[in-house]
Enzyme design. Sequence first.
Site, PDB file in Angstrom:
ATOM      1  N   ARG A   1     -23.320 -12.425  11.916  1.00  0.00           N
ATOM      2  CA  ARG A   1     -22.064 -11.798  12.313  1.00  0.00           C
ATOM      3  C   ARG A   1     -22.061 -11.296  13.747  1.00  0.00           C
ATOM      4  O   ARG A   1     -21.106 -11.510  14.492  1.00  0.00           O
ATOM      5  CB  ARG A   1     -21.735 -10.604  11.391  1.00  0.00           C
ATOM      6  CG  ARG A   1     -21.070 -10.998  10.113  1.00  0.00           C
ATOM      7  CD  ARG A   1     -21.490 -10.053   9.010  1.00  0.00           C
ATOM      8  NE  ARG A   1     -22.885 -10.306   8.703  1.00  0.00           N
ATOM      9  CZ  ARG A   1     -23.298 -11.184   7.783  1.00  0.00           C
ATOM     10  NH1 ARG A   1     -22.429 -11.806   7.044  1.00  0.00           N
ATOM     11  NH2 ARG A   1     -24.580 -11.410   7.583  1.00  0.00           N
ATOM     12  N   THR A   2     -23.098 -10.601  14.143  1.00  0.00           N
ATOM     13  CA  THR A   2     -23.046  -9.950  15.458  1.00  0.00           C
ATOM     14  C   THR A   2     -22.996 -11.001  16.562  1.00  0.00           C
ATOM     15  O   THR A   2     -22.149 -10.944  17.449  1.00  0.00           O
ATOM     16  CB  THR A   2     -24.250  -9.004  15.635  1.00  0.00           C
ATOM     17  OG1 THR A   2     -24.270  -8.103  14.526  1.00  0.00           O
ATOM     18  CG2 THR A   2     -24.132  -8.205  16.925  1.00  0.00           C
TER      19      THR A   2
ATOM     20  N   LYS B   1     -43.521 -16.942  26.614  1.00  0.00           N
ATOM     21  CA  LYS B   1     -44.655 -17.045  27.554  1.00  0.00           C
ATOM     22  C   LYS B   1     -45.107 -15.671  28.028  1.00  0.00           C
ATOM     23  O   LYS B   1     -46.006 -15.570  28.853  1.00  0.00           O
ATOM     24  CB  LYS B   1     -44.237 -17.865  28.777  1.00  0.00           C
ATOM     25  CG  LYS B   1     -43.726 -19.251  28.464  1.00  0.00           C
ATOM     26  CD  LYS B   1     -43.293 -19.940  29.759  1.00  0.00           C
ATOM     27  CE  LYS B   1     -42.609 -21.263  29.500  1.00  0.00           C
ATOM     28  NZ  LYS B   1     -41.983 -21.797  30.716  1.00  0.00           N
TER      29      LYS B   1
ATOM     30  N   ARG C   1     -29.817  -8.480  21.526  1.00  0.00           N
ATOM     31  CA  ARG C   1     -30.427  -7.954  20.292  1.00  0.00           C
ATOM     32  C   ARG C   1     -31.920  -8.189  20.388  1.00  0.00           C
ATOM     33  O   ARG C   1     -32.369  -9.278  20.779  1.00  0.00           O
ATOM     34  CB  ARG C   1     -29.877  -8.648  19.059  1.00  0.00           C
ATOM     35  CG  ARG C   1     -30.710  -8.332  17.819  1.00  0.00           C
ATOM     36  CD  ARG C   1     -30.089  -8.807  16.552  1.00  0.00           C
ATOM     37  NE  ARG C   1     -28.944  -7.994  16.189  1.00  0.00           N
ATOM     38  CZ  ARG C   1     -28.303  -8.082  15.028  1.00  0.00           C
ATOM     39  NH1 ARG C   1     -28.706  -8.956  14.122  1.00  0.00           N
ATOM     40  NH2 ARG C   1     -27.279  -7.318  14.757  1.00  0.00           N
TER      41      ARG C   1
ATOM     42  N   HIS D   1     -27.179   0.482  16.980  1.00  0.00           N
ATOM     43  CA  HIS D   1     -26.358  -0.733  16.876  1.00  0.00           C
ATOM     44  C   HIS D   1     -24.910  -0.285  17.116  1.00  0.00           C
ATOM     45  O   HIS D   1     -24.091  -0.244  16.200  1.00  0.00           O
ATOM     46  CB  HIS D   1     -26.555  -1.339  15.485  1.00  0.00           C
ATOM     47  CG  HIS D   1     -26.014  -2.718  15.290  1.00  0.00           C
ATOM     48  ND1 HIS D   1     -25.247  -3.374  16.248  1.00  0.00           N
ATOM     49  CD2 HIS D   1     -26.108  -3.581  14.231  1.00  0.00           C
ATOM     50  CE1 HIS D   1     -24.914  -4.567  15.775  1.00  0.00           C
ATOM     51  NE2 HIS D   1     -25.422  -4.716  14.568  1.00  0.00           N
TER      52      HIS D   1
HETATM   53  C1  NCD Z   1     -27.140  -4.993  10.485  1.00  0.00           C
HETATM   54  C2  NCD Z   1     -28.218  -5.003  11.564  1.00  0.00           C
HETATM   55  O1  NCD Z   1     -28.563  -6.053  12.097  1.00  0.00           O
HETATM   56  O2  NCD Z   1     -28.682  -3.910  11.839  1.00  0.00           O
HETATM   57  N1  NCD Z   1     -26.425  -6.215  10.375  1.00  0.00           N
HETATM   58  C3  NCD Z   1     -25.430  -6.557  11.222  1.00  0.00           C
HETATM   59  O3  NCD Z   1     -25.528  -6.438  12.430  1.00  0.00           O
HETATM   60  N2  NCD Z   1     -24.283  -6.997  10.656  1.00  0.00           N
HETATM   61  C4  NCD Z   1     -27.663  -4.552   9.163  1.00  0.00           C
HETATM   62  C5  NCD Z   1     -28.718  -5.381   8.498  1.00  0.00           C
HETATM   63  O4  NCD Z   1     -29.264  -6.342   9.055  1.00  0.00           O
HETATM   64  O5  NCD Z   1     -29.047  -5.053   7.360  1.00  0.00           O
END
Ligand code: NCD
Length: 305
Positions: free
Chosen positions: A53-54, A83, A104, A132
Amino acid sequence: MPNILGAKDINKETLEKILARAAEMGDACEKGNVPQLLNGKIVACTFFEPSTRTRLSFEAAALKLGAQVLSVENGEVSSSAFKGETMEDTARMLSSYADIIVIRHPKSGAAEGAASVATRPVINAGDGANEHPSQALLDMFTMKKVFGRTENLKIAYMGDLLYSRPLHSILSLLAYYPGNELYFISPKELALPEEYKNFLKEKNVIFHEMNSLDGVLDKVDVLYVTRVQKERFEKVEDYEKVKDAFLLKAEHLKSIKENAIIMHALPRVNEIETAIDADPRAAYFRQAQNGLYVRMALLAYVLGL
Ligand code: NCD
């Protein structure tokens, strides 16, 4: 040049501005007349941890606004991080190719490190168990859309509160509004860390800690279920002990208020029975859809557009 590294970068005014903009973006998407605000811009989405999703909603948000996307998937093996290149050096390079850097990373503070050398805005798309912020924004947006307010809400978080970065980010945002009352339901091994509890005490936010769902379900407006974050445990035995700590079952629905909602950042692994999905209170897929609008608003915000 604003970065969005954590809740500290989102004051109340910024929060409200982004939520209002996200509502406009949602309307524009529905009507099919999205303003091409990011025409000619490049958004780098660099992911060193799995994501559905993100990453895809950040990319879709950029594309909808007319930007182009540089996409790094599995950065830990596909980029020079493999590397041994540092996040800082990677961020220096991204600054010269892209207008916005979305990151991320499994390490807490990675986005902060990147932002310390980047000359473009950095958005933290999740750094380890730390924060997040874009998820917290879309969670606020979802609550606002459903209830018409972000105050006087009773919200229960259940599951892995130790490692849930969306929870860590949203606490400051919820604390901007009066009357929010929080319930934290987890096994003691996965309790919310002290630093967050101390923050809530400082802000006079009322919260309750418990290790079972008993007596909570009929009280809350939002039941927010979290996944046990397997990837954060050092020992697999410790994960095995708590992995099935809480499962929301169809039989629980009868105790949940009629106008309450069930949220989850997703992915759902074994925390919510699929039989619940058809219930109108199951808001998690709508919540994920809201992520697109919020991330569109966020991309425009960091470029001052
Ligand atoms: C969350 C995350 O990555 O922190 N998911 C997300 O971004 N939709 C929660 C999770 O991974 O459980």
